[in-house]
Enzyme design. Structure first.
Site, PDB file in Angstrom:
ATOM      1  N   LYS A 124       5.851   8.249  -6.179  1.00 36.49           N
ATOM      2  CA  LYS A 124       4.414   8.525  -6.153  1.00 36.49           C
ATOM      3  C   LYS A 124       3.697   7.187  -6.170  1.00 36.49           C
ATOM      4  O   LYS A 124       4.243   6.188  -6.652  1.00 36.49           O
ATOM      5  CB  LYS A 124       3.989   9.345  -7.376  1.00 36.49           C
ATOM      6  CG  LYS A 124       2.719  10.107  -7.192  1.00 36.49           C
ATOM      7  CD  LYS A 124       2.931  11.420  -6.456  1.00 36.49           C
ATOM      8  CE  LYS A 124       1.622  12.067  -6.080  1.00 36.49           C
ATOM      9  NZ  LYS A 124       1.823  13.411  -5.507  1.00 36.49           N
ATOM     10  N   ASP A 164      -2.227  12.785  -1.130  1.00 37.14           N
ATOM     11  CA  ASP A 164      -2.412  13.526  -2.386  1.00 37.14           C
ATOM     12  C   ASP A 164      -3.923  13.532  -2.627  1.00 37.14           C
ATOM     13  O   ASP A 164      -4.690  13.352  -1.655  1.00 37.14           O
ATOM     14  CB  ASP A 164      -1.642  12.848  -3.541  1.00 37.14           C
ATOM     15  CG  ASP A 164      -1.613  13.702  -4.815  1.00 37.14           C
ATOM     16  OD1 ASP A 164      -0.928  14.731  -4.822  1.00 37.14           O
ATOM     17  OD2 ASP A 164      -2.297  13.355  -5.803  1.00 37.14           O
TER      18      ASP A 164
END
Ligand code: NDP
Length: 444
Positions: A124, A164
């Site tokens: 991430k 995201d």
């Protein structure tokens, strides 16, 4: 070290990272029984190794705003686990981004990716940059500066970022453009790309569609379906929009949407026409959800979340910790029978306790929102094959993957009374795959 000892040590070693502690604790407590059945896991100190990311890149970004002022932001890439495939996970641009938040997301991503059946590790990244209120040119300059730092650490077989919160098709396009210019290669290094340059059909829809497919599977096991259900959805971004669309396809009635200022309640239902307006409002005008209430003459509740509305199904699709204990109690008291998470960790631990005690259907995000990354995996496959599948083909694969994830949860999460603990099922299913791969590859 047993699970409790690992948890205590992590909290001491990495203080001030509450979301990371929360995510690790939730997973470790639910895999404890399974873990204790495998003495070899302890021998390899597997849990501690699995909880701590392989590496973290931290970098400063400089960019020039439209007034000519030089701005700085902090940015990170957390490469959590490469045990079962290249690092894979989104980028988040939001002022709340800091390493602890991204560590929670990368940790969760590792198990989620394992559940998808595709060969993807977990990662991430992101920045505390806030795209809200910025011009297209500012967003472009920021994305270019971001990639100027990140490009050395990523690649189609090493680490493949995606979108995201705050990173959609526009940002992925700018990031990809800079990567291509720097490396002189046109490869599948990012997913969520435009269809014209290597993106997959259905990728924008995948997380929202997948969440609703998962809810449908849970209901199906109980002889029920989404048809005719009233649905509360939070958020109004990528995941929420396509969750609305799939609810409509399956004959359900979505009645709420939200953003960080509050929620709208439209008892008549958010139909296809109104959804088109939401997509324009959020993707093009970049306005606020309160404008929906003005346009359609329905209620807007400022500073609140939609869980006080009476619904059959709830789909939290905005952000972490957006559904607390009180919200859970209200949903249950109002007759909600199914909660499927489109967002990552939207329910607090206290809310999950209440939901599980009530024995209603509950799917954690790492199972129900895995459709997004699964379709990113399909985008990588298409990029490697240098071809594009049709919309129908990708959608059929997405549905099959969501059904397989559901089956894995049932396999590992079946309780004595026949009901399914989807939290345990997802955590054990994801964990076992990564754990076995790590043991096979030795101490590295
Ligand atoms: P978007 O940026 O498209 O939309 C996010 C939505 O959530 C916006 O409506 C935003 O409102 C709202 N929101 C963000 N932060 C807050 C907050 N602190 N309080 C209240 N509302 C908030 O993001 P996505 O739709 O892509 O992502 C939503 C969730 O789904 C995230 O948890 C993400 O990690 C998860 N997810 C996304 C995937 C994807 O493929 N995109 C894949 C898997 C999970 P506002 O505009 O006011 O900020």
């Amino acid at each position: 070290m047993n699970v409790q000892e690992v948890l205590a040590k992590l909290k001491l070693r990495f203080p001030h990272e509450p979301e990371y502690h929360q995510a690790v604790e939730e997973v470790l407590l639910s895999i404890e029984d399974e873990y204790n059945k495998h003495p070899e896991f302890e021998k390899y100190n597997l849990i501690e190794r699995l909880c701590i990311p392989d590496r973290i890149f931290t970098f400063r970004i400089n960019w020039i705003d439209d007034k000519g002022v030089v701005q700085t932001n902090m940015a990170y890439r957390i490469q959590h686990s490469m045990a079962i495939g290249p690092y894979k996970g989104g980028l988040r641009f939001h002022p709340s981004v800091y390493p602890g938040l991204l560590k929670f997301l990368a940790f969760e991503q590792t198990f989620k990716n394992a559940l998808t059946t595709l060969p993807m590790g977990g990662a991430k990244g992101g920045s505390d940059f806030d795209p809200k209120g910025k011009s297209d040119a500012e967003v472009m300059r920021f994305c270019q500066a971001f990639m100027l730092e990140l490009w050395k650490q990523i690649g189609p077989d090493t680490d493949v970022p995606a979108g995201d919160i705050g990173v959609g098709g526009r940002e992925v396009g700018f990031l990809f453009g800079m990567y291509k210019k720097l490396t002189r290669t046109h490869v599948g290094v990012l997913t969520g790309k435009g269809n014209e340059f290597g993106g997959s059909l259905i990728r924008p829809e995948a997380t929202g569609y997948g969440t609703v497919y998962f809810a449908e599977e849970m209901l199906k096991l109980k002889g029920d379906s989404m048809k005719g259900k009233t649905v509360a959805i939070s958020g109004s971004g990528n995941v929420a929009q396509y969750a609305v669309e799939k609810c409509l396809h399956l004959g359900a009635k979505p009645v709420t949407l939200s953003d960080s200022s509050g929620y709208i309640y439209d008892p008549a239902g958010i139909d296809a026409e109104k959804l088109k307006y939401v997509m324009w409002l959020k993707e093009e005008k970049r306005g606020r959800i309160s404008e929906y209430a003005e346009k359609y003459g329905c209620k807007f509740v400022a500073g609140a979340r939609p869980w006080e509305v009476k619904v059959d199904v709830a789909l939290p699709c905005a952000t972490q910790n957006e559904l607390d204990e009180t919200n859970a109690k209200t949903l249950i008291a109002n007759g909600c029978i199914c909660i499927a998470e489109g967002a990552n960790m939207p329910s607090t631990p206290e809310a999950i306790e209440v939901i599980q005690a009530a024995n209603i259907l509950y799917a954690p995000g790492k199972a129900s929102n895995a459709g997004g990354v699964a379709t990113s995996g399909l985008e990588m496959s298409q990029n490697s094959l240098k071809l594009s599948w049709t919309r129908e083909e990708v959608d059929a694969r997405l549905l099959k993957i969501m059904q397989d994830i559901h089956a894995t949860c049932v396999q590992y999460g079946k309780k004595a009374d026949g009901s399914i603990d989807y939290v345990k099922g997802a955590n054990v299913g994801g964990f076992m795959k990564v754990a076995k791969a790590m043991i096979a590859q030795g101490i590295i």
